[in-house]
Scaffold this active site. Structure first.
Site, PDB file in Angstrom:
ATOM      1  N   ASP A  13     126.443 -28.565  46.579  1.00 35.97           N
ATOM      2  CA  ASP A  13     126.797 -29.755  45.568  1.00 35.97           C
ATOM      3  C   ASP A  13     128.074 -30.255  46.098  1.00 35.97           C
ATOM      4  O   ASP A  13     129.126 -29.386  46.471  1.00 35.97           O
ATOM      5  CB  ASP A  13     126.845 -29.144  44.030  1.00 35.97           C
ATOM      6  CG  ASP A  13     125.251 -29.204  43.637  1.00 35.97           C
ATOM      7  OD1 ASP A  13     124.565 -29.733  44.030  1.00 35.97           O
ATOM      8  OD2 ASP A  13     124.956 -28.052  43.016  1.00 35.97           O
ATOM      9  N   ASP A  27     120.053 -34.740  43.824  1.00 36.54           N
ATOM     10  CA  ASP A  27     119.927 -34.656  42.333  1.00 36.54           C
ATOM     11  C   ASP A  27     120.100 -36.100  41.867  1.00 36.54           C
ATOM     12  O   ASP A  27     119.332 -36.565  40.750  1.00 36.54           O
ATOM     13  CB  ASP A  27     121.108 -33.789  41.953  1.00 36.54           C
ATOM     14  CG  ASP A  27     121.464 -32.431  42.131  1.00 36.54           C
ATOM     15  OD1 ASP A  27     119.947 -31.969  42.343  1.00 36.54           O
ATOM     16  OD2 ASP A  27     122.196 -31.847  42.242  1.00 36.54           O
TER      17      ASP A  27
END
Length: 216
Positions: A147, A181
């Site tokens: 991330d 995401d």
């Protein structure tokens, strides 16, 4: 191939952007390192997670394995559904939204399935290397999801009169996430926003086909 071109191109683009960004971060940043893109409000902030989207966790190593296997099954189901929808000529906007969700889910599966095998471990002090001589940091299905997108837009303190949270600091938007995401979230939000339009067109098309059959 008619009807497949745009969904396939969209999936490939999302996967390319997602994987290129993750590989770059993995090879060029240490855990916790940040780059400010637009002041402190838009940052590239490198973290890894063992679980679900936006850094949520799920049940340790066994839970992670089950989550990865579930993701693979889910992506297979979404892929089959996407093929069915293209074949049956569902609304094109709806198909593209499903393609976004499929690409996002597949992007995170690549991390979970293969990154542990092809990268050395990222730490607070050392950057990862690709295809290390001593092998990767984990076995298949046990890789960590990368991330890096971080938008701490509002930082402040709740008013003291507010129940439970009064006087506590708050930060919006706290989660760190990735392109995959984002693709999933955008696909889901667009379906929720335009569901009446999508399913109204489907209903009208089915009614039209039924009428033609009855008239014949």
């Amino acid at each position: 191939m008619k009807g497949y071109t745009k969904p396939v191109i969209l999936i490939i683009l999302v996967l390319l952007i997602d994987q290129i960004s993750k590989i770059w971060v993995k090879l060029n940043m240490t855990i916790g390192q940040s780059y400010e893109v637009i002041g402190k409000f838009v940052q590239i902030h490198f973290i890894e997670n063992n679980g679900m989207a936006y850094g949520m966790e799920f049940g340790g190593e066994f839970g992670k394995l089950m989550l990865t296997l579930f993701r693979i099954i889910a992506v297979g189901a979404i892929g089959y559904g996407l093929h069915y929808m293209v074949k049956k000529k569902y609304n094109r906007g709806f198909i593209l939204n499903i393609a976004l969700i499929f690409a996002g889910a597949l992007g995170n599966i690549i991390d979970s399935t293969f990154y542990g095998m092809i990268f050395s471990e990222s730490t607070w002090y050392d950057k990862a290397s690709l295809f290390p001589a001593d092998g990767g940091y984990a076995t298949i299905f046990h890789g960590k999801v990368v991330d890096m997108l971080y938008f701490p837009l509002i930082n402040g303190t709740f008013p003291s009169w507010l129940p439970i949270w009064g006087g506590q600091e708050f930060l919006f938007f706290r989660p760190v996430f990735n392109i995959a995401d984002s693709a999933i979230s955008v696909g889901v939000v667009l379906i929720l926003l335009f569901q009446k339009k999508y399913f109204k067109e489907e209903k009208e098309e089915k009614t039209s086909i039924h009428s033609e059959i009855v008239e014949d």
